[in-house]
Design a protein around this motif. Sequence first.
Motif, PDB file in Angstrom:
ATOM      1  N   THR A   1      18.436 -22.009  23.684  1.00 43.66           N
ATOM      2  CA  THR A   1      18.361 -21.604  25.084  1.00 43.66           C
ATOM      3  C   THR A   1      17.402 -22.538  25.797  1.00 43.66           C
ATOM      4  O   THR A   1      16.622 -23.264  25.165  1.00 43.66           O
ATOM      5  CB  THR A   1      17.861 -20.155  25.238  1.00 43.66           C
ATOM      6  OG1 THR A   1      16.518 -20.078  24.713  1.00 43.66           O
ATOM      7  CG2 THR A   1      18.756 -19.165  24.500  1.00 43.66           C
TER       8      THR A   1
ATOM      9  N   SER B   1       9.676 -23.567  25.354  1.00 42.92           N
ATOM     10  CA  SER B   1       8.582 -23.017  24.553  1.00 42.92           C
ATOM     11  C   SER B   1       8.018 -24.047  23.583  1.00 42.92           C
ATOM     12  O   SER B   1       6.885 -23.892  23.098  1.00 42.92           O
ATOM     13  CB  SER B   1       9.052 -21.779  23.781  1.00 42.92           C
ATOM     14  OG  SER B   1       9.955 -22.145  22.738  1.00 42.92           O
ATOM     15  N   LEU B   2       8.819 -25.076  23.286  1.00 37.86           N
ATOM     16  CA  LEU B   2       8.357 -26.124  22.374  1.00 37.86           C
ATOM     17  C   LEU B   2       7.605 -27.234  23.099  1.00 37.86           C
ATOM     18  O   LEU B   2       6.983 -28.087  22.467  1.00 37.86           O
ATOM     19  CB  LEU B   2       9.555 -26.737  21.634  1.00 37.86           C
ATOM     20  CG  LEU B   2      10.376 -25.806  20.744  1.00 37.86           C
ATOM     21  CD1 LEU B   2      11.563 -26.564  20.161  1.00 37.86           C
ATOM     22  CD2 LEU B   2       9.509 -25.225  19.637  1.00 37.86           C
TER      23      LEU B   2
ATOM     24  N   TYR C   1      12.346 -28.491  11.951  1.00 41.14           N
ATOM     25  CA  TYR C   1      12.926 -27.156  11.844  1.00 41.14           C
ATOM     26  C   TYR C   1      14.252 -27.214  11.096  1.00 41.14           C
ATOM     27  O   TYR C   1      14.909 -28.263  11.036  1.00 41.14           O
ATOM     28  CB  TYR C   1      13.153 -26.550  13.231  1.00 41.14           C
ATOM     29  CG  TYR C   1      11.894 -26.358  14.049  1.00 41.14           C
ATOM     30  CD1 TYR C   1      11.075 -25.259  13.859  1.00 41.14           C
ATOM     31  CD2 TYR C   1      11.519 -27.305  15.008  1.00 41.14           C
ATOM     32  CE1 TYR C   1       9.915 -25.088  14.605  1.00 41.14           C
ATOM     33  CE2 TYR C   1      10.361 -27.151  15.767  1.00 41.14           C
ATOM     34  CZ  TYR C   1       9.561 -26.036  15.551  1.00 41.14           C
ATOM     35  OH  TYR C   1       8.420 -25.875  16.292  1.00 41.14           O
TER      36      TYR C   1
ATOM     37  N   TYR D   1      23.002 -27.073  20.442  1.00 47.27           N
ATOM     38  CA  TYR D   1      22.060 -28.038  19.885  1.00 47.27           C
ATOM     39  C   TYR D   1      22.682 -28.632  18.632  1.00 47.27           C
ATOM     40  O   TYR D   1      23.103 -27.892  17.742  1.00 47.27           O
ATOM     41  CB  TYR D   1      20.753 -27.359  19.459  1.00 47.27           C
ATOM     42  CG  TYR D   1      19.804 -26.941  20.558  1.00 47.27           C
ATOM     43  CD1 TYR D   1      20.144 -27.013  21.904  1.00 47.27           C
ATOM     44  CD2 TYR D   1      18.534 -26.467  20.238  1.00 47.27           C
ATOM     45  CE1 TYR D   1      19.257 -26.617  22.881  1.00 47.27           C
ATOM     46  CE2 TYR D   1      17.637 -26.070  21.217  1.00 47.27           C
ATOM     47  CZ  TYR D   1      18.010 -26.137  22.545  1.00 47.27           C
ATOM     48  OH  TYR D   1      17.128 -25.743  23.516  1.00 47.27           O
TER      49      TYR D   1
ATOM     50  N   SER E   1      14.872 -21.507  27.541  1.00 50.64           N
ATOM     51  CA  SER E   1      13.526 -20.972  27.323  1.00 50.64           C
ATOM     52  C   SER E   1      12.977 -21.375  25.960  1.00 50.64           C
ATOM     53  O   SER E   1      11.781 -21.652  25.823  1.00 50.64           O
ATOM     54  CB  SER E   1      13.539 -19.443  27.459  1.00 50.64           C
ATOM     55  OG  SER E   1      14.420 -18.851  26.519  1.00 50.64           O
ATOM     56  N   SER E   2      13.860 -21.418  24.928  1.00 51.40           N
ATOM     57  CA  SER E   2      13.383 -21.828  23.607  1.00 51.40           C
ATOM     58  C   SER E   2      13.006 -23.297  23.611  1.00 51.40           C
ATOM     59  O   SER E   2      12.055 -23.713  22.933  1.00 51.40           O
ATOM     60  CB  SER E   2      14.436 -21.536  22.534  1.00 51.40           C
ATOM     61  OG  SER E   2      15.598 -22.330  22.705  1.00 51.40           O
TER      62      SER E   2
ATOM     63  N   PHE F   1      16.122 -21.500  15.511  1.00 53.33           N
ATOM     64  CA  PHE F   1      15.895 -20.695  16.713  1.00 53.33           C
ATOM     65  C   PHE F   1      17.128 -20.769  17.594  1.00 53.33           C
ATOM     66  O   PHE F   1      17.934 -21.692  17.508  1.00 53.33           O
ATOM     67  CB  PHE F   1      14.635 -21.150  17.474  1.00 53.33           C
ATOM     68  CG  PHE F   1      14.587 -22.629  17.772  1.00 53.33           C
ATOM     69  CD1 PHE F   1      15.200 -23.146  18.904  1.00 53.33           C
ATOM     70  CD2 PHE F   1      13.918 -23.497  16.917  1.00 53.33           C
ATOM     71  CE1 PHE F   1      15.150 -24.495  19.178  1.00 53.33           C
ATOM     72  CE2 PHE F   1      13.856 -24.852  17.187  1.00 53.33           C
ATOM     73  CZ  PHE F   1      14.472 -25.354  18.318  1.00 53.33           C
ATOM     74  N   VAL F   2      17.291 -19.763  18.448  1.00 53.03           N
ATOM     75  CA  VAL F   2      18.476 -19.668  19.306  1.00 53.03           C
ATOM     76  C   VAL F   2      18.405 -20.743  20.380  1.00 53.03           C
ATOM     77  O   VAL F   2      17.371 -20.893  21.044  1.00 53.03           O
ATOM     78  CB  VAL F   2      18.560 -18.272  19.959  1.00 53.03           C
ATOM     79  CG1 VAL F   2      19.770 -18.192  20.886  1.00 53.03           C
ATOM     80  CG2 VAL F   2      18.629 -17.192  18.883  1.00 53.03           C
TER      81      VAL F   2
END
Length: 215
Positions: free
Chosen positions: A152, A158-159, A144, A134, A154-155, A149-150
Motif C-alpha cells: 500500500t 512507513s519505510l 524483507y 510490488y 501507507s506501507s 508486508f501488504v
Amino acid sequence: DGGTISVANTEFERLSGYPRREIVGVKRLTDFVPRADELRRITGYHTLRRSDPLAAPKNYSFSFADRSGNIHTVEATIGMIPGTNRSVMSLLDVTGRRRAEQALQKSEERLNLALMAANDGLVDWDLGTGTIFYSPRCFTMLGYEPGEFVPTVSSLLSLVHPEDRDRVEAALTGMATGGGRDRLELEFRARSASGRWIYVLDRLQAVSRGADGTP
C-alpha cells in the motif's frame, strides 16, 4: 470420440473449411486432431464416458487442424445423449485469445528478466482501483521477504525516513492528482529489515491518463 460425424452446423463448416456434404457421414472428429497425444487423450475420455458419463471431463481444449492445415486451439463441451451411445460436442475457437495470452506471458517474462538484470524493483499503482503490485525485488532489496508486508502507499511511506517522508508524500500526491508531470525522480532513505537506512532512487512514470488528465 472418433465416431462418424452425423450433424455439423455452419460454424463447424467455417472452422473446418469443409462443406457439410464432405463432413456429415464422412469425417470423424479424429480426422481433425493432428497431435497424437491429444488424440489418445480424447479417445480415452470418450471410452471412459461410455462406461461412466460422470467420470470423464465435460470441458477440455485441444488442437484442431482445418482443411488448409491451419492449427486452431478449440475449447470443447461434450456430453452423452441420454439413452444412446452417441455424444454431442460444441467447439469454440479460442486461437486468438490463446495467442494473446501467450504474447502477454512472453512480455511479462521479458519484463521480469529486464528487472532482474537492472536489479530494480517494480511498483505498479492502479489509481483507479487503488491496487498496488510490488515485485519481489522491492522487498528483497531492503532485506524483507517477498510479501512480508501488504503493498500500500501507507506501507511504502512507513519505510521512508521521517526527514524525507513529507517530500516523498507530496511527490506521490502530485503525480496521483495529475500535476502535469509524467515523470519524476526521487531519492530518499528507506528503512531496511535490519533497521539500517538505505538510499533509494525512485523513478515514477505515469503510463496512462484518463479523459480528465488524471494518471
